[in-house]
Design an enzyme around this catalytic site. Structure first.
Site, PDB file in Angstrom:
ATOM      1  N   GLN A   1      -6.009  -1.128   3.579  1.00 19.80           N
ATOM      2  CA  GLN A   1      -5.337  -0.780   2.328  1.00 19.80           C
ATOM      3  C   GLN A   1      -5.902  -1.629   1.192  1.00 19.80           C
ATOM      4  O   GLN A   1      -5.609  -1.371   0.028  1.00 19.80           O
ATOM      5  CB  GLN A   1      -3.833  -1.031   2.443  1.00 19.80           C
ATOM      6  CG  GLN A   1      -3.141  -0.236   3.538  1.00 19.80           C
ATOM      7  CD  GLN A   1      -1.709  -0.675   3.713  1.00 19.80           C
ATOM      8  OE1 GLN A   1      -0.781  -0.172   3.081  1.00 19.80           O
ATOM      9  NE2 GLN A   1      -1.504  -1.658   4.598  1.00 19.80           N
TER      10      GLN A   1
ATOM     11  N   ASP B   1     -10.486  -5.197  -1.697  1.00 22.25           N
ATOM     12  CA  ASP B   1     -11.545  -6.215  -1.739  1.00 22.25           C
ATOM     13  C   ASP B   1     -12.650  -5.849  -0.742  1.00 22.25           C
ATOM     14  O   ASP B   1     -12.495  -4.924   0.056  1.00 22.25           O
ATOM     15  CB  ASP B   1     -10.950  -7.609  -1.431  1.00 22.25           C
ATOM     16  CG  ASP B   1     -10.349  -7.723  -0.027  1.00 22.25           C
ATOM     17  OD1 ASP B   1      -9.174  -8.083   0.100  1.00 22.25           O
ATOM     18  OD2 ASP B   1     -11.085  -7.460   0.955  1.00 22.25           O
TER      19      ASP B   1
ATOM     20  N   HIS C   1      -7.463   2.947   0.015  1.00 18.34           N
ATOM     21  CA  HIS C   1      -7.017   2.764  -1.377  1.00 18.34           C
ATOM     22  C   HIS C   1      -8.180   2.506  -2.313  1.00 18.34           C
ATOM     23  O   HIS C   1      -7.991   1.993  -3.415  1.00 18.34           O
ATOM     24  CB  HIS C   1      -6.001   1.618  -1.462  1.00 18.34           C
ATOM     25  CG  HIS C   1      -4.681   1.969  -0.831  1.00 18.34           C
ATOM     26  ND1 HIS C   1      -3.726   1.036  -0.520  1.00 18.34           N
ATOM     27  CD2 HIS C   1      -4.166   3.154  -0.428  1.00 18.34           C
ATOM     28  CE1 HIS C   1      -2.675   1.631   0.016  1.00 18.34           C
ATOM     29  NE2 HIS C   1      -2.930   2.916   0.106  1.00 18.34           N
TER      30      HIS C   1
ATOM     31  N   CYS D   1     -21.265   4.875 -18.873  1.00 16.73           N
ATOM     32  CA  CYS D   1     -21.574   5.342 -17.518  1.00 16.73           C
ATOM     33  C   CYS D   1     -23.093   5.372 -17.358  1.00 16.73           C
ATOM     34  O   CYS D   1     -23.789   6.038 -18.150  1.00 16.73           O
ATOM     35  CB  CYS D   1     -21.008   6.754 -17.304  1.00 16.73           C
ATOM     36  SG  CYS D   1     -21.598   7.533 -15.777  1.00 16.73           S
TER      37      CYS D   1
ATOM     38  N   GLY E   1      -1.160  -7.989   8.497  1.00 17.82           N
ATOM     39  CA  GLY E   1      -0.958  -8.426   7.116  1.00 17.82           C
ATOM     40  C   GLY E   1      -0.486  -7.341   6.170  1.00 17.82           C
ATOM     41  O   GLY E   1      -0.919  -7.296   5.016  1.00 17.82           O
TER      42      GLY E   1
ATOM     43  N   ALA F   1      -2.746 -15.049   9.672  1.00 18.49           N
ATOM     44  CA  ALA F   1      -3.761 -14.156  10.250  1.00 18.49           C
ATOM     45  C   ALA F   1      -4.977 -14.933  10.754  1.00 18.49           C
ATOM     46  O   ALA F   1      -5.581 -14.561  11.770  1.00 18.49           O
ATOM     47  CB  ALA F   1      -4.191 -13.134   9.201  1.00 18.49           C
TER      48      ALA F   1
HETATM   49  N1  APR Z   1      -1.216 -13.968   7.439  1.00 17.43           N
HETATM   50  C1  APR Z   1      -0.640 -12.820   7.883  1.00 17.43           C
HETATM   51  N2  APR Z   1       0.202 -12.064   7.129  1.00 17.43           N
HETATM   52  C2  APR Z   1       0.452 -12.502   5.872  1.00 17.43           C
HETATM   53  C3  APR Z   1      -0.118 -13.687   5.339  1.00 17.43           C
HETATM   54  C4  APR Z   1      -0.986 -14.430   6.185  1.00 17.43           C
HETATM   55  N3  APR Z   1      -1.568 -15.581   5.782  1.00 17.43           N
HETATM   56  N4  APR Z   1       0.349 -13.839   4.067  1.00 17.43           N
HETATM   57  C5  APR Z   1       1.159 -12.790   3.825  1.00 17.43           C
HETATM   58  N5  APR Z   1       1.235 -11.991   4.903  1.00 17.43           N
HETATM   59  C6  APR Z   1       1.990 -10.740   5.060  1.00 17.43           C
HETATM   60  C7  APR Z   1       3.343 -10.759   4.375  1.00 17.43           C
HETATM   61  O1  APR Z   1       4.343 -11.224   5.266  1.00 17.43           O
HETATM   62  C8  APR Z   1       3.535  -9.273   4.019  1.00 17.43           C
HETATM   63  O2  APR Z   1       4.268  -8.598   5.031  1.00 17.43           O
HETATM   64  O3  APR Z   1       1.235  -9.732   4.427  1.00 17.43           O
HETATM   65  C9  APR Z   1       2.118  -8.701   3.968  1.00 17.43           C
HETATM   66  C10 APR Z   1       1.679  -8.305   2.569  1.00 17.43           C
HETATM   67  O4  APR Z   1       2.505  -7.240   2.149  1.00 17.43           O
HETATM   68  P1  APR Z   1       2.246  -6.592   0.716  1.00 17.43           P
HETATM   69  O5  APR Z   1       2.126  -7.663  -0.297  1.00 17.43           O
HETATM   70  O6  APR Z   1       3.262  -5.508   0.532  1.00 17.43           O
HETATM   71  O7  APR Z   1       0.790  -5.941   0.841  1.00 17.43           O
HETATM   72  P2  APR Z   1       0.400  -4.577   1.541  1.00 17.43           P
HETATM   73  O8  APR Z   1       1.272  -4.289   2.713  1.00 17.43           O
HETATM   74  O9  APR Z   1      -1.069  -4.623   1.780  1.00 17.43           O
HETATM   75  O10 APR Z   1       0.691  -3.489   0.383  1.00 17.43           O
HETATM   76  C11 APR Z   1       0.350  -2.162   0.675  1.00 17.43           C
HETATM   77  O11 APR Z   1       0.862  -1.555  -1.610  1.00 17.43           O
HETATM   78  O12 APR Z   1       0.789  -1.836  -3.883  1.00 17.43           O
HETATM   79  C12 APR Z   1       0.194  -1.216  -2.815  1.00 17.43           C
HETATM   80  O13 APR Z   1      -2.032  -0.549  -2.902  1.00 17.43           O
HETATM   81  C13 APR Z   1      -1.229  -1.661  -2.688  1.00 17.43           C
HETATM   82  O14 APR Z   1      -2.543  -1.671  -0.668  1.00 17.43           O
HETATM   83  C14 APR Z   1      -1.328  -2.136  -1.244  1.00 17.43           C
HETATM   84  C15 APR Z   1      -0.112  -1.496  -0.592  1.00 17.43           C
END
Ligand code: APR
Length: 237
Positions: A90, A93, A108, A135, A175, A219
């Protein structure tokens, strides 16, 4: 063995890139409806460019961590044993690629690419964008945008993702908070297919109850350990 791995912002957290919904996360500090929608880009393109220029700079300055590296090892190890890794992220980067992963599904989009809204041409793009950016393909100014999927736009590669899920023997989520669909629904599809599901996260996600196994912790510690176990399993040790 075929393994489907879904990664979210948490896998890049220890590389210094912020997550979205943790305390201090991006969507805790900024309004996604004002920065991550086509309407926001049409109304305030410079504000959207400034937000993504800052994020792109963060990616340039970040380095892949041990979790990204472990998944690159898993891809090579599974291929060597006649299996396959489907790595779906998702994240926008490029840390998976910089860690050595060769096949990454960016559902994404990719922050380190830009796309022209006039002619549709897309290309790698590591520098800042602005409304004055022309462009390279059609020369038009004002139409270059980050090649990411905004809220209200359709995530990419969904058919390929569904096919990969349906032929996998194991589903691992790393994550991700399980807050955003369709990615948050992948574990349910894996459960319907009757395959084991493993959540690796700092804390239980919104879909934690759907996983048959869970490892909670950073992670950079949990992912290498999980990869070592899987590679031992496929090598028959
Ligand atoms: N190791 C493992 N997990 C971690 C760490 C770490 N060091 N730090 C944070 N996390 C976990 C958090 O507990 C959380 O559950 O990573 C998760 C991040 O959740 P979000 O911030 O909601 O990110 P994500 O799930 O990728 O969001 C999904 O939402 O806004 C959209 O497009 C955006 O791709 C993104 C999507």
């Amino acid at each position: 063995m075929k393994v489907f791995v879904l990664t979210g912002a948490g896998i890049s957290a220890e590389s210094g890139l912020g997550t979205f919904r943790d305390p201090g996360g991006l969507w805790r500090r900024f309004d996604p409806m004002r920065l991550a929608t086509p309407e926001a880009f049409a109304d305030e393109p410079e504000e959207v460019h400034a937000f993504y220029n800052l994020r792109r700079q963060g990616v340039r300055e970040a380095a892949p961590n041990a979790a990204h590296a472990a998944l690159a090892r898993l891809e090579a190890g599974l291929a060597a044993s006649g299996g396959r890794l489907f790595l779906c992220t998702q994240n926008v980067d490029d840390l998976h690629e910089r860690a050595g992963s060769r096949a990454v599904i960016h559902m994404h989009g990719e922050l380190m690419r830009a796309r022209c809204t006039a002619c549709g041409a897309g290309r790698p793009w590591a520098e800042d964008l602005s409304v004055d950016t022309a462009c390279p393909a059609c020369g038009r100014r004002g139409g270059m945008r980050p090649d990411v999927v905004w809220f209200g736009e359709v995530p990419r590669h969904l058919e390929a993702i569904a096919a990969a899920l349906d032929e996998s023997d194991l589903f691992v989520a790393i994550g991700t908070s399980g807050a955003v669909y369709p990615a948050a629904g992948f574990v349910a599809r894996a459960r319907e297919a009757g395959i084991p599901t493993h959540e690796i996260n700092l804390a239980p996600s919104d879909t934690a109850g759907l996983f048959t196994e869970a490892t909670y912790g950073p992670a950079t510690q949990a992912v290498p350990a999980c990869v070592d176990d899987l590679l031992r399993e496929v090598s028959g040790e």
